[in-house]
Design an enzyme around this catalytic site. Structure first.
Site, PDB file in Angstrom:
ATOM      1  N   SER A 141       0.836  -1.206   0.000  1.00  0.00           N
ATOM      2  CA  SER A 141       0.000   0.000   0.000  1.00  0.00           C
ATOM      3  C   SER A 141       0.865   1.249   0.000  1.00  0.00           C
ATOM      4  O   SER A 141       1.986   1.249   0.537  1.00  0.00           O
ATOM      5  CB  SER A 141      -0.867  -0.024   1.268  1.00  0.00           C
ATOM      6  OG  SER A 141      -1.411   1.251   1.513  1.00  0.00           O
ATOM      7  N   TYR A 166      -2.437  -1.210  10.726  1.00  0.00           N
ATOM      8  CA  TYR A 166      -2.628  -1.741   9.369  1.00  0.00           C
ATOM      9  C   TYR A 166      -1.409  -1.408   8.504  1.00  0.00           C
ATOM     10  O   TYR A 166      -0.816  -2.270   7.855  1.00  0.00           O
ATOM     11  CB  TYR A 166      -3.905  -1.163   8.748  1.00  0.00           C
ATOM     12  CG  TYR A 166      -3.932  -1.311   7.243  1.00  0.00           C
ATOM     13  CD1 TYR A 166      -4.146  -2.546   6.650  1.00  0.00           C
ATOM     14  CD2 TYR A 166      -3.703  -0.209   6.410  1.00  0.00           C
ATOM     15  CE1 TYR A 166      -4.134  -2.689   5.274  1.00  0.00           C
ATOM     16  CE2 TYR A 166      -3.691  -0.343   5.033  1.00  0.00           C
ATOM     17  CZ  TYR A 166      -3.907  -1.584   4.467  1.00  0.00           C
ATOM     18  OH  TYR A 166      -3.876  -1.725   3.108  1.00  0.00           O
ATOM     19  N   LYS A 170       1.829  -3.730   6.600  1.00  0.00           N
ATOM     20  CA  LYS A 170       2.308  -3.684   5.206  1.00  0.00           C
ATOM     21  C   LYS A 170       3.813  -3.435   5.178  1.00  0.00           C
ATOM     22  O   LYS A 170       4.551  -4.071   4.422  1.00  0.00           O
ATOM     23  CB  LYS A 170       1.572  -2.584   4.421  1.00  0.00           C
ATOM     24  CG  LYS A 170       0.094  -2.852   4.216  1.00  0.00           C
ATOM     25  CD  LYS A 170      -0.148  -4.076   3.357  1.00  0.00           C
ATOM     26  CE  LYS A 170      -1.611  -4.402   3.205  1.00  0.00           C
ATOM     27  NZ  LYS A 170      -1.884  -5.742   2.686  1.00  0.00           N
TER      28      LYS A 170
HETATM   29  P1  NAD Z   1     -10.924  -7.065   0.830  1.00  0.00           P
HETATM   30  O1  NAD Z   1     -11.168  -7.015   2.290  1.00  0.00           O
HETATM   31  O2  NAD Z   1     -12.062  -6.842  -0.079  1.00  0.00           O
HETATM   32  O3  NAD Z   1     -10.204  -8.447   0.436  1.00  0.00           O
HETATM   33  C1  NAD Z   1      -9.333  -9.115   1.303  1.00  0.00           C
HETATM   34  C2  NAD Z   1      -9.834 -10.549   1.435  1.00  0.00           C
HETATM   35  O4  NAD Z   1      -8.961 -11.266   2.294  1.00  0.00           O
HETATM   36  C3  NAD Z   1     -11.233 -10.652   2.001  1.00  0.00           C
HETATM   37  O5  NAD Z   1     -12.053 -11.368   1.101  1.00  0.00           O
HETATM   38  C4  NAD Z   1     -11.046 -11.383   3.325  1.00  0.00           C
HETATM   39  O6  NAD Z   1     -12.153 -12.201   3.604  1.00  0.00           O
HETATM   40  C5  NAD Z   1      -9.768 -12.154   3.070  1.00  0.00           C
HETATM   41  N1  NAD Z   1      -8.979 -12.497   4.272  1.00  0.00           N
HETATM   42  C6  NAD Z   1      -8.570 -11.668   5.260  1.00  0.00           C
HETATM   43  N2  NAD Z   1      -7.858 -12.352   6.158  1.00  0.00           N
HETATM   44  C7  NAD Z   1      -7.815 -13.651   5.744  1.00  0.00           C
HETATM   45  C8  NAD Z   1      -7.241 -14.847   6.257  1.00  0.00           C
HETATM   46  N3  NAD Z   1      -6.553 -14.870   7.409  1.00  0.00           N
HETATM   47  N4  NAD Z   1      -7.392 -15.986   5.554  1.00  0.00           N
HETATM   48  C9  NAD Z   1      -8.091 -15.998   4.400  1.00  0.00           C
HETATM   49  N5  NAD Z   1      -8.668 -14.902   3.874  1.00  0.00           N
HETATM   50  C10 NAD Z   1      -8.533 -13.738   4.541  1.00  0.00           C
HETATM   51  O7  NAD Z   1      -9.750  -6.024   0.533  1.00  0.00           O
HETATM   52  P2  NAD Z   1      -9.226  -5.476  -0.862  1.00  0.00           P
HETATM   53  O8  NAD Z   1      -9.608  -4.054  -0.953  1.00  0.00           O
HETATM   54  O9  NAD Z   1      -9.560  -6.414  -1.950  1.00  0.00           O
HETATM   55  O10 NAD Z   1      -7.655  -5.505  -0.569  1.00  0.00           O
HETATM   56  C11 NAD Z   1      -6.852  -6.592  -0.966  1.00  0.00           C
HETATM   57  C12 NAD Z   1      -5.447  -6.356  -0.424  1.00  0.00           C
HETATM   58  O11 NAD Z   1      -4.969  -5.098  -0.916  1.00  0.00           O
HETATM   59  C13 NAD Z   1      -5.385  -6.271   1.099  1.00  0.00           C
HETATM   60  O12 NAD Z   1      -4.199  -6.898   1.525  1.00  0.00           O
HETATM   61  C14 NAD Z   1      -5.326  -4.786   1.358  1.00  0.00           C
HETATM   62  O13 NAD Z   1      -4.678  -4.471   2.560  1.00  0.00           O
HETATM   63  C15 NAD Z   1      -4.523  -4.298   0.150  1.00  0.00           C
HETATM   64  N6  NAD Z   1      -4.763  -2.880  -0.151  1.00  0.00           N
HETATM   65  C16 NAD Z   1      -6.042  -2.449  -0.348  1.00  0.00           C
HETATM   66  C17 NAD Z   1      -6.283  -1.105  -0.594  1.00  0.00           C
HETATM   67  C18 NAD Z   1      -7.684  -0.592  -0.785  1.00  0.00           C
HETATM   68  O14 NAD Z   1      -7.909   0.621  -0.661  1.00  0.00           O
HETATM   69  N7  NAD Z   1      -8.659  -1.439  -1.113  1.00  0.00           N
HETATM   70  C19 NAD Z   1      -5.209  -0.197  -0.657  1.00  0.00           C
HETATM   71  C20 NAD Z   1      -3.915  -0.676  -0.475  1.00  0.00           C
HETATM   72  C21 NAD Z   1      -3.707  -2.034  -0.222  1.00  0.00           C
HETATM   73  N1  UFG Z   2     -12.921  11.179   2.985  1.00  0.00           N
HETATM   74  C1  UFG Z   2     -13.938  12.067   3.258  1.00  0.00           C
HETATM   75  N2  UFG Z   2     -15.124  11.575   3.708  1.00  0.00           N
HETATM   76  C2  UFG Z   2     -15.328  10.247   3.911  1.00  0.00           C
HETATM   77  C3  UFG Z   2     -14.276   9.346   3.622  1.00  0.00           C
HETATM   78  C4  UFG Z   2     -13.081   9.848   3.172  1.00  0.00           C
HETATM   79  O1  UFG Z   2     -13.774  13.271   3.103  1.00  0.00           O
HETATM   80  O2  UFG Z   2     -16.417   9.863   4.345  1.00  0.00           O
HETATM   81  C5  UFG Z   2     -11.635  11.714   2.494  1.00  0.00           C
HETATM   82  C6  UFG Z   2     -10.496  11.410   3.438  1.00  0.00           C
HETATM   83  O3  UFG Z   2     -10.440  12.369   4.456  1.00  0.00           O
HETATM   84  C7  UFG Z   2      -9.311  11.448   2.473  1.00  0.00           C
HETATM   85  C8  UFG Z   2      -9.908  10.963   1.149  1.00  0.00           C
HETATM   86  O4  UFG Z   2     -11.327  11.095   1.285  1.00  0.00           O
HETATM   87  O5  UFG Z   2      -8.906  12.762   2.335  1.00  0.00           O
HETATM   88  C9  UFG Z   2      -9.589   9.498   0.862  1.00  0.00           C
HETATM   89  O6  UFG Z   2      -9.930   8.738   2.007  1.00  0.00           O
HETATM   90  P1  UFG Z   2     -10.025   7.161   1.989  1.00  0.00           P
HETATM   91  O7  UFG Z   2     -10.389   6.732   3.367  1.00  0.00           O
HETATM   92  O8  UFG Z   2     -10.883   6.713   0.878  1.00  0.00           O
HETATM   93  O9  UFG Z   2      -8.551   6.711   1.614  1.00  0.00           O
HETATM   94  P2  UFG Z   2      -7.160   7.045   2.326  1.00  0.00           P
HETATM   95  O10 UFG Z   2      -6.340   7.750   1.321  1.00  0.00           O
HETATM   96  O11 UFG Z   2      -7.351   7.671   3.646  1.00  0.00           O
HETATM   97  O12 UFG Z   2      -6.618   5.595   2.633  1.00  0.00           O
HETATM   98  C10 UFG Z   2      -6.328   4.704   1.580  1.00  0.00           C
HETATM   99  C11 UFG Z   2      -6.618   3.265   1.984  1.00  0.00           C
HETATM  100  C12 UFG Z   2      -5.689   2.826   3.066  1.00  0.00           C
HETATM  101  C13 UFG Z   2      -4.283   3.082   2.704  1.00  0.00           C
HETATM  102  C14 UFG Z   2      -4.081   4.521   2.288  1.00  0.00           C
HETATM  103  C15 UFG Z   2      -2.696   4.675   1.760  1.00  0.00           C
HETATM  104  O13 UFG Z   2      -7.940   3.144   2.430  1.00  0.00           O
HETATM  105  O14 UFG Z   2      -5.842   1.438   3.230  1.00  0.00           O
HETATM  106  O15 UFG Z   2      -4.991   4.851   1.234  1.00  0.00           O
HETATM  107  O16 UFG Z   2      -2.466   5.872   1.177  1.00  0.00           O
HETATM  108  F1  UFG Z   2      -3.481   2.823   3.753  1.00  0.00           F
END
Ligand code: NAD
Ligand code: UFG
Length: 362
Positions: A141, A166, A170
Site C-alpha cells: 500500500s 494496518y 504492510k
Molecule cells: P478485501 O477485504 O475486499 O479483500 C481481502 C480478502 O482477504 C477478504 O475477502 C477477506 O475475507 C480475506 N482475508 C482476510 N484475512 C484472511 C485470512 N486470514 N485468511 C483468508 N482470507 C482472509 O480487501 P481489498 O480491498 O480487496 O484488498 C486486498 C489487499 O490489498 C489487502 O491486503 C489490502 O490491505 C490491500 N490494499 C487495499 C487497498 C484498498 O484501498 N482497497 C489499498 C492498499 C492495499
Molecule cells: N474522505 C472524506 N469523507 C469520507 C471518507 C473519506 O472526506 O467519508 C476523504 C479522506 O479524508 C481522504 C480521502 O477522502 O482525504 C480518501 O480517504 P479514503 O479513506 O478513501 O482513503 P485514504 O487515502 O485515507 O486511505 C487509503 C486506503 C488505506 C491506505 C491509504 C494509503 O484506504 O488502506 O490509502 O495511502 F493505507
C-alpha cells in the site's frame, strides 16, 4: 518459467493445462477483479475465509469468466489446511491479497491485525517454500511511504511516519519479503504498492462490497447517492457525505489522492506476473495514475457523470489523513510496461452501476 516463453505457453494452452495460481483473498474487492484478468492464462485457486467478502463474489466471477474457480473457504492461519491445498495443486505462483485493511479498526484491534496479516503471510511463505513455489506477488500500500512528499517513488525510504497498525503490517511484511529474497535466490517477490483503488467491473456484477460501515470515500459516496437518488434507504448515517477537511493547502482545500480504477489495478497484477521470471529477488512497483484528484473533484465528477446528487457537508479534518498522496508511476511503466487506461469518469460510472445493481451489497 510459467508464463513467459510464449511458444511453451501456447502449447500449454492448446493442451488446456494452464499454469496454476493461488489467489489468497480472491473473493475480496481487488482479488475478485484480478481473477477476471488472469482467467485466460491461469487455472485459478482461491483461498479466502470470507471474513470481508462472500461466496457470491466467486459465483459472479465464475459467471463472468465462464470458467471454474477452485475455491477453498479457509483461513490462511490454518497451516495444515493450506499445506494440503499446496500439496494438491502445486501452484506456480501466488498472489497474496488476503489481509485485514480497515485503518480505524486496526487502531482499535492491533493484535487482531498483527496476528492476521503477519502470521498468515509467514505461514504462506513457509508453505510456498516447502512446495518450492517461489513466485509471489504481494498487495502492499501507499501507506508504507508515510507522510513523505508526493510524487512517491519506489526508491524512497519506507516505514517512517506510518500511523496505524494496518500500515505497519504492510511495512513489516515488505521487510520480511525482502529478507526472504536475500536468503535464497530462487525467490522472486514483487510488492505492488496500491494507491486508492475505486470503481468496479463494467458489468456491474462485482465491486467493493464492504461488510461494515465504510470508511473510504467512494463506498461512502455510493451509499449517500443511493439514499438521495433511489427509493432504497440505507440508514440516516448515509444521508450526507462528510468531507474531512476543507482548509488543506490544495487547490480547493480538500485532500488529494491518486484514485485508480480497480480494473486497471487488476491488470497491473497480470503485468507483474508476465515479468516476474525476468526479475530475481525482491522488487516493488507503484500502482497508481500519478494524477492527484481532490475529494471535492471526485464528488463533483460523480454527480456530473451519473446525473445524481451527493449532498455533502464540509467537516473537520480526519486525524491521520495526509494532505496529498500520489505516485510517480514511471518505474512501473518502464519495467512492467503497464499504465492506467481508465479515467476518473469511468471510476465513477462503473462504481455507480455496481451500487445501483446491488444497493444493499451482496
Ligand atoms: P478485501 O477485504 O475486499 O479483500 C481481502 C480478502 O482477504 C477478504 O475477502 C477477506 O475475507 C480475506 N482475508 C482476510 N484475512 C484472511 C485470512 N486470514 N485468511 C483468508 N482470507 C482472509 O480487501 P481489498 O480491498 O480487496 O484488498 C486486498 C489487499 O490489498 C489487502 O491486503 C489490502 O490491505 C490491500 N490494499 C487495499 C487497498 C484498498 O484501498 N482497497 C489499498 C492498499 C492495499
Ligand atoms: N474522505 C472524506 N469523507 C469520507 C471518507 C473519506 O472526506 O467519508 C476523504 C479522506 O479524508 C481522504 C480521502 O477522502 O482525504 C480518501 O480517504 P479514503 O479513506 O478513501 O482513503 P485514504 O487515502 O485515507 O486511505 C487509503 C486506503 C488505506 C491506505 C491509504 C494509503 O484506504 O488502506 O490509502 O495511502 F493505507
Amino acid at each position: 518459467m510459467f508464463f513467459f516463453n510464449l511458444s511453451i505457453k501456447l502449447i500449454l494452452i492448446e493442451m488446456s493445462t494452464k499454469p496454476t495460481i493461488i489467489i489468497t483473498g480472491g473473493a475480496g474487492f481487488i482479488g475478485s477483479h484480478t481473477c477476471i484478468e488472469l482467467a485466460n492464462d491461469f487455472e485459478l485457486i482461491v483461498i479466502d475465509n470470507l471474513y470481508n467478502s462472500s461466496q457470491q463474489s466467486i459465483d459472479k466471477v465464475q459467471k463472468l469468466i465462464n470458467q471454474k474457480i477452485i475455491f477453498y473457504q479457509e483461513d490462511l492461519l490454518n497451516l495444515n489446511k493450506i499445506d494440503s491445498i499446496f500439496e494438491k495443486h502445486q501452484p506456480e505462483a501466488v498472489i497474496h491479497f488476503a489481509g485485514l485493511k480497515a485503518v480505524g479498526e486496526s487502531i482499535q484491534k492491533p493484535l487482531f491485525y498483527y496476528q492476521n496479516n503477519l502470521n498468515s503471510t509467514l505461514s504462506l511463505l513457509e508453505v510456498m517454500k516447502k512446495y518450492q513455489c517461489y513466485n509471489l506477488i504481494f498487495s502492499s500500500s501507499a501507506t508504507v511511504y508515510g507522510s513523505q512528499q508526493s510524487p512517491l517513488r519506489e526508491d524512497m525510504d519506507i516505514g517512517q511516519g506510518v500511523t496505524n497498525p494496518y500500515g505497519q503490517t504492510k511495512f513489516m511484511i515488505e521487510i520480511i519479503l525482502k529478507d526472504v529474497c536475500i536468503s535464497d535466490s530462487r525467490w522472486r517477490i514483487i510488492s505492488l504498492r496500491y494507491f486508492n483503488p475505486v470503481g468496479a467491473h463494467p458489468s456491474g456484477l462485482i465491486g467493493e462490497n464492504p461488510n461494515d460501515i465504510p470508511n473510504n470515500l467512494m463506498p461512502f459516496i455510493l451509499k449517500v447517492a443511493i439514499n438521495n437518488n433511489t427509493s432504497v434507504h440505507l440508514g440516516d448515517q448515509f444521508n450526507q457525505l462528510k468531507i474531512f477537511g476543507s482548509d488543506y493547502s490544495t487547490q480547493d482545500g480538500t485532500c488529494e489522492r491518486d484514485f485508480i480504477h480497480v480494473v486497471d489495478l487488476a491488470k497491473g497484477h497480470l503485468a507483474a506476473l508476465q515479468k516476474i521470471d525476468q526479475l530475481s529477488g525482491y522488487h516493488v512497483f507503484n500502482l497508481g495514475t500519478g494524477k492527484p484528484i481532490s475529494v471535492l473533484e471526485m464528488v463533483k465528477t460523480f454527480e456530473r457523470v451519473n446525473q445524481v446528487l451527493v449532498p455533502y457537508q464540509l467537516s473537520d479534518r480526519r486525524p491521520g489523513d495526509l494532505e496529498v498522496c500520489f505516485c510517480d508511476p514511471q518505474h512501473t511503466k518502464d519495467i512492467l510496461k503497464w499504465e492506467t487506461e481508465k479515467r476518473l469518469e469511468d471510476m465513477c460510472l462503473d462504481a455507480w452501476k455496481f451500487q445501483k445493481l446491488n444497493p444493499r451489497g451482496f
